[in-house]
Write a protein that holds these residues in place. Structure first.
Motif, PDB file in Angstrom:
ATOM      1  N   GLU B  36      42.824  48.633 -29.679  1.00 55.22           N
ATOM      2  CA  GLU B  36      42.077  49.957 -30.351  1.00 55.22           C
ATOM      3  C   GLU B  36      40.902  50.746 -30.048  1.00 55.22           C
ATOM      4  O   GLU B  36      40.781  51.868 -30.218  1.00 55.22           O
ATOM      5  CB  GLU B  36      41.420  49.494 -31.729  1.00 55.22           C
ATOM      6  CG  GLU B  36      41.037  49.830 -32.513  1.00 55.22           C
ATOM      7  CD  GLU B  36      41.649  49.463 -34.470  1.00 55.22           C
ATOM      8  OE1 GLU B  36      41.777  47.968 -34.062  1.00 55.22           O
ATOM      9  OE2 GLU B  36      41.756  50.064 -35.195  1.00 55.22           O
ATOM     10  N   LEU B  39      42.801  53.356 -27.569  1.00 50.95           N
ATOM     11  CA  LEU B  39      43.857  53.891 -28.204  1.00 50.95           C
ATOM     12  C   LEU B  39      43.482  55.570 -27.415  1.00 50.95           C
ATOM     13  O   LEU B  39      44.084  56.812 -27.675  1.00 50.95           O
ATOM     14  CB  LEU B  39      43.005  53.783 -29.264  1.00 50.95           C
ATOM     15  CG  LEU B  39      44.108  52.685 -29.920  1.00 50.95           C
ATOM     16  CD1 LEU B  39      44.347  52.464 -31.555  1.00 50.95           C
ATOM     17  CD2 LEU B  39      46.031  52.846 -29.319  1.00 50.95           C
ATOM     18  N   PRO B  40      42.035  56.502 -27.933  1.00 49.74           N
ATOM     19  CA  PRO B  40      41.965  57.733 -27.727  1.00 49.74           C
ATOM     20  C   PRO B  40      42.318  58.418 -26.303  1.00 49.74           C
ATOM     21  O   PRO B  40      42.898  59.267 -25.859  1.00 49.74           O
ATOM     22  CB  PRO B  40      40.366  57.894 -27.875  1.00 49.74           C
ATOM     23  CG  PRO B  40      40.124  56.803 -29.086  1.00 49.74           C
ATOM     24  CD  PRO B  40      41.057  55.720 -28.789  1.00 49.74           C
ATOM     25  N   HIS B  43      45.687  58.723 -26.217  1.00 47.25           N
ATOM     26  CA  HIS B  43      46.897  59.457 -26.050  1.00 47.25           C
ATOM     27  C   HIS B  43      46.319  60.605 -25.750  1.00 47.25           C
ATOM     28  O   HIS B  43      46.862  61.190 -25.724  1.00 47.25           O
ATOM     29  CB  HIS B  43      45.744  59.663 -27.726  1.00 47.25           C
ATOM     30  CG  HIS B  43      46.761  60.423 -28.880  1.00 47.25           C
ATOM     31  ND1 HIS B  43      45.686  61.486 -28.848  1.00 47.25           N
ATOM     32  CD2 HIS B  43      47.591  60.188 -30.043  1.00 47.25           C
ATOM     33  CE1 HIS B  43      46.776  62.786 -29.704  1.00 47.25           C
ATOM     34  NE2 HIS B  43      48.143  61.495 -30.028  1.00 47.25           N
ATOM     35  N   ARG B  44      45.159  60.917 -25.306  1.00 48.62           N
ATOM     36  CA  ARG B  44      44.680  61.955 -24.819  1.00 48.62           C
ATOM     37  C   ARG B  44      45.619  62.257 -22.918  1.00 48.62           C
ATOM     38  O   ARG B  44      45.918  63.365 -22.587  1.00 48.62           O
ATOM     39  CB  ARG B  44      43.387  61.846 -23.846  1.00 48.62           C
ATOM     40  CG  ARG B  44      42.098  62.456 -25.175  1.00 48.62           C
ATOM     41  CD  ARG B  44      40.690  63.199 -24.493  1.00 48.62           C
ATOM     42  NE  ARG B  44      40.435  61.418 -23.742  1.00 48.62           N
ATOM     43  CZ  ARG B  44      39.240  60.700 -24.292  1.00 48.62           C
ATOM     44  NH1 ARG B  44      38.922  61.147 -25.428  1.00 48.62           N
ATOM     45  NH2 ARG B  44      39.087  59.775 -23.209  1.00 48.62           N
ATOM     46  N   ASP B 151      40.573  62.458 -17.987  1.00 51.55           N
ATOM     47  CA  ASP B 151      40.884  62.741 -19.396  1.00 51.55           C
ATOM     48  C   ASP B 151      40.874  60.719 -19.814  1.00 51.55           C
ATOM     49  O   ASP B 151      40.762  60.759 -21.009  1.00 51.55           O
ATOM     50  CB  ASP B 151      42.875  62.855 -19.177  1.00 51.55           C
ATOM     51  CG  ASP B 151      43.418  63.735 -19.489  1.00 51.55           C
ATOM     52  OD1 ASP B 151      42.408  64.348 -20.379  1.00 51.55           O
ATOM     53  OD2 ASP B 151      44.206  64.400 -19.291  1.00 51.55           O
TER      54      ASP B 151
END
Lengths: 182, 203
Positions: B36, B39-40, B43-44, B151
């Motif tokens: 968790e 995740l960002p 996702h990027r 990223d």
């Protein structure tokens, strides 16, 4: 120094460009992805399977090695009908009855019949040390001959006269005489 | 003070290891807690490669599934973030190829979109496409280093772990990648001087 600052500024601009061209995920998206991640272990399978997937090559090699060892052991042991028929050692082919321990005849337990005992007694073989000594000192004494039995024709007296040496001629003549008489 | 920081790092590492062990025996909530925080970042990277927010979620899901499958081969001396980023960066290559095939099909079949702010949308889309093209003009390892740095926000050490190389090699790789990106995107960088204050990745 100026070039270093310029490089840092370039890096910041590049980072800003990257950030601007990728939208940040919304909280809703993050929650959705998090919930979906919790279902992955169940969907993919147990961790044991994951471990096996990651290490299937060594696990496979280990399996083959184990199987080969098992077959080799069975082959040598003749299990499951594999391998040459066991040949027992030569010693094992001897019938068991022949292997029964035989009691050696007791050396002191020779049983003689009365007749045998009597015959041996007649021989009058001397076994005592003292008698043996007598035998060794006088070869004729051991014979234990009677006077009559020992020299029935008085030959010995002729051959070995007590006082003087018999001559060969005398002995020859006496012998011829005896032959003629006999 | 420094020792307190090290203790916290040790505790965090130990907690991470416990979650990995639990996830390996099929604990879904442990796997969720493990991934968790990252995740960002995932996702990027996924959005960068697929250039489609909807596809990005699926790409993240695929990356997480792949991560779980490879969890058995996880080396405990590597930070989990680096392990996860490595999976995502390598998956990016596959994703990008799929995306190129999809784009070719949709250029023919898809009707043109009608954005709310056509001018801004156009500029953003153009910049995003240029960045993606610049990334894919680089050698694979250099591209992965750039993705993980810009990223993923990974440190040089984490990039080294993710790419299975030393921290020094990662530093050189990132430096070369950024130089090439600056050259390829020079016109875009000069057009956007107002975004200098954005925070960069920690080293």
């Amino acid at each position: 120094m100026k070039r270093e600052q310029s490089g840092k500024a370039d890096d910041l601009r590049l980072q800003a460009l990257f950030d601007a061209t990728v939208p940040e995920p919304s909280q809703e998206q993050l929650d959705r992805m998090a919930r979906a991640s919790a279902r992955i272990p169940e969907q993919v399978g147990s961790g044991v399977m994951a471990w096996l997937r990651a290490r299937w090559r060594p696990a496979l090699a280990l399996g083959f090695a184990g199987a080969a060892t098992l077959v080799a052991a069975l082959w040598l042991g003749g299990g499951w009908g594999l391998g040459p028929k066991p040949v027992p050692p030569v010693a094992l082919t001897v019938p068991t009855a022949d292997l029964a321990p035989t009691t050696p005849p007791p050396e002191d337990d020779v049983v003689l019949t009365p007749d045998e005992e009597a015959m041996i007694a007649d021989l009058d073989i001397t076994q005592d040390d003292e008698e043996q000594d007598v035998v060794e000192g006088d070869p004729l004494a051991g014979l234990d001959l009677d006077e009559g039995m020992a020299d029935p024709f008085g030959v010995l007296d002729l051959l070995f006269p007590p006082n003087d040496e018999p001559s060969l001629d005398e002995w020859s003549a006496a012998y011829d005489e005896l032959l003629e008489e006999g | 003070m420094a020792s307190s920081g090290m203790e916290q790092a040790d505790e965090s590492f130990a907690a991470e290891q416990a979650l990995i062990e639990a996830a390996l025996v099929g604990d879904g909530s442990a796997f969720r807690r493990l991934v968790e925080p990252h995740l960002p970042m995932l996702h990027r990277i996924a959005t960068r490669v697929s250039h489609n927010p909807h596809l990005a979620e699926d790409a993240v899901q695929e990356a997480l599934t792949l991560t779980f499958r490879r969890l058995g081969s996880y080396r405990h001396d590597v930070p989990f973030k680096a392990f996860l980023a490595a999976v995502a960066a390598r998956q990016a290559h596959t994703l990008a190829r799929a995306e190129r095939r999809r784009s070719k099909r949709e250029q023919v079949a898809e009707a043109p979109a009608t954005p709310d702010n056509p001018e801004a949308e156009m500029r953003g889309a153009t910049a995003a496409r240029r960045v993606r093209q610049a990334l894919w003009a680089m050698p694979k390892k250099r591209r992965e280093a750039a993705l993980l740095r810009l990223d993923g926000g990974l440190s040089y050490r984490e990039i080294g772990d993710a790419l299975d190389s030393s921290e020094g090699s990662a530093r050189v790789l990132v430096h070369t990648a950024l130089n090439q990106l600056r050259e390829l995107l020079a016109d875009l960088l000069n057009d956007e001087p107002g975004q200098e204050d954005s925070t960069g990745a920690s080293s």
